[in-house]
Enzyme design. Structure first.
Site, PDB file in Angstrom:
ATOM      1  N   LYS A 116       3.140   3.084  92.069  1.00  0.00           N
ATOM      2  CA  LYS A 116       4.191   2.894  92.951  1.00  0.00           C
ATOM      3  C   LYS A 116       3.453   3.734  94.471  1.00  0.00           C
ATOM      4  O   LYS A 116       4.112   2.853  95.513  1.00  0.00           O
ATOM      5  CB  LYS A 116       5.525   3.310  92.717  1.00  0.00           C
ATOM      6  CG  LYS A 116       5.840   2.720  91.378  1.00  0.00           C
ATOM      7  CD  LYS A 116       5.810   1.247  91.417  1.00  0.00           C
ATOM      8  CE  LYS A 116       6.082   0.604  89.989  1.00  0.00           C
ATOM      9  NZ  LYS A 116       5.351  -0.467  89.877  1.00  0.00           N
ATOM     10  N   GLU A 200      12.202   8.858  98.512  1.00  0.00           N
ATOM     11  CA  GLU A 200      12.646   7.798  99.347  1.00  0.00           C
ATOM     12  C   GLU A 200      13.822   8.063  99.961  1.00  0.00           C
ATOM     13  O   GLU A 200      14.881   8.770  98.959  1.00  0.00           O
ATOM     14  CB  GLU A 200      12.482   6.152  98.751  1.00  0.00           C
ATOM     15  CG  GLU A 200      11.252   5.896  98.471  1.00  0.00           C
ATOM     16  CD  GLU A 200      11.225   4.482  97.861  1.00  0.00           C
ATOM     17  OE1 GLU A 200      10.218   3.897  97.762  1.00  0.00           O
ATOM     18  OE2 GLU A 200      12.424   4.190  97.439  1.00  0.00           O
ATOM     19  N   HIS A 235      19.226  -1.277  85.240  1.00  0.00           N
ATOM     20  CA  HIS A 235      17.807  -1.857  85.615  1.00  0.00           C
ATOM     21  C   HIS A 235      17.419  -3.063  84.697  1.00  0.00           C
ATOM     22  O   HIS A 235      16.296  -3.375  84.718  1.00  0.00           O
ATOM     23  CB  HIS A 235      16.675  -0.635  85.747  1.00  0.00           C
ATOM     24  CG  HIS A 235      17.275   0.273  86.647  1.00  0.00           C
ATOM     25  ND1 HIS A 235      17.257   0.086  88.064  1.00  0.00           N
ATOM     26  CD2 HIS A 235      17.589   1.853  86.344  1.00  0.00           C
ATOM     27  CE1 HIS A 235      17.765   1.357  88.382  1.00  0.00           C
ATOM     28  NE2 HIS A 235      17.842   2.106  87.625  1.00  0.00           N
ATOM     29  N   ARG A 291       3.115 -10.332  87.116  1.00  0.00           N
ATOM     30  CA  ARG A 291       3.208 -10.901  86.124  1.00  0.00           C
ATOM     31  C   ARG A 291       4.139 -12.078  86.476  1.00  0.00           C
ATOM     32  O   ARG A 291       4.765 -12.387  87.375  1.00  0.00           O
ATOM     33  CB  ARG A 291       3.889 -10.256  85.142  1.00  0.00           C
ATOM     34  CG  ARG A 291       5.264  -9.757  85.450  1.00  0.00           C
ATOM     35  CD  ARG A 291       5.902  -8.989  84.098  1.00  0.00           C
ATOM     36  NE  ARG A 291       7.322  -8.954  84.461  1.00  0.00           N
ATOM     37  CZ  ARG A 291       7.808  -7.859  85.266  1.00  0.00           C
ATOM     38  NH1 ARG A 291       7.174  -6.842  85.774  1.00  0.00           N
ATOM     39  NH2 ARG A 291       9.068  -7.801  85.736  1.00  0.00           N
TER      40      ARG A 291
HETATM   41  N1  LIG Z   1      15.242   4.085  97.931  1.00  0.00           N
HETATM   42  C1  LIG Z   1      15.855   3.272  96.967  1.00  0.00           C
HETATM   43  N2  LIG Z   1      17.404   2.864  97.229  1.00  0.00           N
HETATM   44  C2  LIG Z   1      17.758   2.307  96.468  1.00  0.00           C
HETATM   45  C3  LIG Z   1      17.488   1.669  95.395  1.00  0.00           C
HETATM   46  C4  LIG Z   1      18.118   0.958  94.282  1.00  0.00           C
HETATM   47  C5  LIG Z   1      17.487   0.225  93.419  1.00  0.00           C
HETATM   48  C6  LIG Z   1      18.006  -0.509  92.472  1.00  0.00           C
HETATM   49  C7  LIG Z   1      17.705  -1.781  92.572  1.00  0.00           C
HETATM   50  C8  LIG Z   1      18.335  -2.672  91.530  1.00  0.00           C
HETATM   51  C9  LIG Z   1      19.257  -2.336  90.925  1.00  0.00           C
HETATM   52  C10 LIG Z   1      19.810  -1.196  90.940  1.00  0.00           C
HETATM   53  C11 LIG Z   1      20.951  -0.486  90.164  1.00  0.00           C
HETATM   54  C12 LIG Z   1      21.172   0.732  90.016  1.00  0.00           C
HETATM   55  C13 LIG Z   1      20.432   1.468  90.833  1.00  0.00           C
HETATM   56  C14 LIG Z   1      19.448   1.347  91.655  1.00  0.00           C
HETATM   57  C15 LIG Z   1      18.923  -0.112  91.650  1.00  0.00           C
HETATM   58  C16 LIG Z   1      16.019   0.736  93.055  1.00  0.00           C
HETATM   59  N3  LIG Z   1      15.413   0.323  92.040  1.00  0.00           N
HETATM   60  C17 LIG Z   1      14.076   0.712  91.816  1.00  0.00           C
HETATM   61  C18 LIG Z   1      13.325  -0.237  90.658  1.00  0.00           C
HETATM   62  C19 LIG Z   1      14.500  -1.358  90.621  1.00  0.00           C
HETATM   63  N4  LIG Z   1      14.371  -1.790  89.624  1.00  0.00           N
HETATM   64  C20 LIG Z   1      15.760  -0.518  91.233  1.00  0.00           C
HETATM   65  N5  LIG Z   1      15.482   1.514  93.974  1.00  0.00           N
HETATM   66  C21 LIG Z   1      16.162   1.945  95.055  1.00  0.00           C
HETATM   67  N6  LIG Z   1      15.503   2.823  95.950  1.00  0.00           N
HETATM   68 CA   LIG Z   2       8.181  -3.512  88.340  1.00  0.00          CA
END
Ligand SMILES: Nc1ncc2cc(-c3cccc4ccccc34)c(N3CC[C@@H](N)C3)nc2n1
Ligand SMILES: [Ca+2]
EC number: 6.4.1.1
Length: 448
Positions: A116, A200, A235, A291
């Site tokens: 990443k 971040e 996730h 993918r």
């Molecule tokens: N700087 C920053 N701020 C908010 C975020 C919010 C998410 C995020 C994205 C999509 C669903 C989520 C559910 C709960 C918590 C976080 C998420 C996130 N990710 C990273 C992998 C992706 N599948 C989820 N990265 C984040 N990064």
């Molecule tokens: Ca990925």
């Protein structure tokens, strides 16, 4: 064009790839673990070979066993699907070294996006908007505090070798950050064997919007519009749709342009997805998935493009048959992931035997499933057993069809999350398109 293809996967995506091969006149070779001996993808393929015991590590992740079958069956190419070895650069290299074509992107592109931190460096150079944060790895707490104070709390600490939300922890203050850094490094070390972490700015209420890319081996690359993927739980995406309810021509233009810059930066030459976080009119690069994804289906419905056939043609050396100006997003599609899990018991997986299976149909209903009546859902793999996709001329029509299809869908013998989906399709925030990545936790009390 290939004469015979090995599908190094199982379940609905293996069947999806078999179908694409059939339409292209390509013979298919399935591989299966002992638990999957009588599964549908084995039945539908022209040939099938057992590659080992049920645990994925001994079968679907067993590179040598897969390549041995490829030799024995004399295939021309291997399609990895998603999950398992789909984003494993070592597998892609081993496939090519053994003389088979890999139906996916070049191994360097897979590798570049696997880290990443490296991905963000490449995207920064390519002019793709990034979430403010550390410039690369963060070694210790002092450095982390310095960066966090510069960008402002809350911040999120992420594992560079992670992805899909694995190994990310949020800190709301300097005190919390000390613990969060240590725990994130430990999780990263144990889960990915690599303790490298970065920081971040934590976006508190973003949408998760992604852009589908298609690149060929002749330098052409186009985008096929957007997907809203915010309805997730831990996730794991649950419901996806195309286009996003908040999409405008102008925003799609801007996000598509950024996604193409990302693809060009790594000479992308297959189907791929650039994930963004969207908040208050701004979008930021999150990750790039090298993918085909589970939710590729909703993009196929609104563009009319068969993404799996496109991947196969690209791997066979063909140029893209469409130009960007030919891409048209028409109507609306929604996908509900049908999982063998119990939404009333913390979504715990529920393997078992399907006693009765009746799937919906009619106008605007598509089922991509790996199951049928009598099928055994093994406990070894992830719990998704089918995808229910509906399509209509508008979001309202796609919703009406999804409600109808979810009512018709009957699966007796295992517990599924169909009741959860029925509840979402009645919930007012969902109906208004008022969705963020916190949708499930904010509305779960209404969804029981
Ligand atoms: N700087 C920053 N701020 C908010 C975020 C919010 C998410 C995020 C994205 C999509 C669903 C989520 C559910 C709960 C918590 C976080 C998420 C996130 N990710 C990273 C992998 C992706 N599948 C989820 N990265 C984040 N990064
Ligand atoms: Ca990925």
């Amino acid at each position: 064009m290939f004469n015979k293809v090995l599908i190094a996967n199982r379940g609905e995506i293996a069947i999806r790839i078999i179908r694409a091969c059939w339409e292209l006149g390509i013979k298919t070779v399935a591989v299966y673990s002992e638990a999957d001996k009588r599964s549908l993808h084995v039945t539908l393929a022209d040939e099938a070979y057992c590659i080992g015991p049920s645990p994925a590590a001994k079968s679907y992740l067993n590179i040598d066993a897969i390549l041995n079958v490829a030799e024995k069956a004399k295939v021309d190419a291997i399609h990895p699907g998603y999950g398992f070895l789909a984003e494993n650069a070592e597998f892609a290299r081993a496939v090519k070294k053994a003389g088979f074509e890999f139906i996916g992107p070049n191994p360097k592109a897979i590798e570049a996006m696997g880290s990443k931190i490296n991905a963000k460096k490449i995207m920064k150079k390519a002019g793709v908007p990034l979430i403010p944060g550390s410039d690369g790895a963060v070694e210790d707490v002092d450095e982390a505090i310095e960066i966090a104070e510069a960008i402002g709390f809350p911040v999120v600490v992420k594992a560079s070798a992670g992805g899909g939300g694995m190994g990310m922890s949020v800190a709301y203050s300097k005190e919390e950050l000390k613990d969060v850094i240590e725990s994130a490094k430990n999780i990263a070390k144990s889960a990915f064997g690599d303790p490298t972490v970065f920081i971040e700015k934590y976006l508190e209420n973003p949408r998760h919007i992604e852009i589908q890319l298609l690149g060929d081996k002749h330098g052409n690359i186009i985008h096929l519009g957007d997907r809203e993927c915010s309805i997730q739980r831990r996730h794991q995406k649950l419901i996806e749709e195309a286009p996003s309810p908040i999409m405008t021509e102008e925003l799609r233009e801007r996000m598509g342009e950024a996604a193409i810059k990302a693809g060009k930066a790594i000479n992308y030459d297959s189907a791929g997805t650039v994930e963004f976080l969207y908040e208050n009119g701004n979008f930021y690069f999150l990750e790039m998935n090298t993918r085909i994804q589970v939710e590729h289906t909703v993009t196929e419905q609104v563009t009319g493009i068969d993404l799996v056939k496109a991947m196969i043609k690209i791997a066979a050396g063909e140029e893209l048959s469409i130009k960007q100006e030919d891409v048209e997003i028409r109507g609306h599609a929604i996908e509900c992931r049908i999982n063998a899990e119990d939404p009333l018991n913390d979504f715990v997986p529920c393997p078992g035997k399907i006693k009765l299976y009746r799937s919906p149909g009619g106008p605007g209903v598509r089922i991509d499933s790996g199951i049928c009546g009598g099928a055994e859902i093994p406990p070894y793999y992830d719990s998704m057993v089918a995808k229910l996709i509906t399509y209509g001329n508008s979001r309202e029509e796609a919703i009406a069809r999804m409600r109808r299809a979810l009512k018709e869908y009957v699966i007796v013998g295992i517990t599924t999350n169909i009741p959860f989906h029925r509840a979402v399709l009645e919930e007012e925030n969902f109906l208004k398109g008022n969705i963020s990545t916190h949708y499930v936790e904010q509305n779960m009390h209404k969804l029981k």
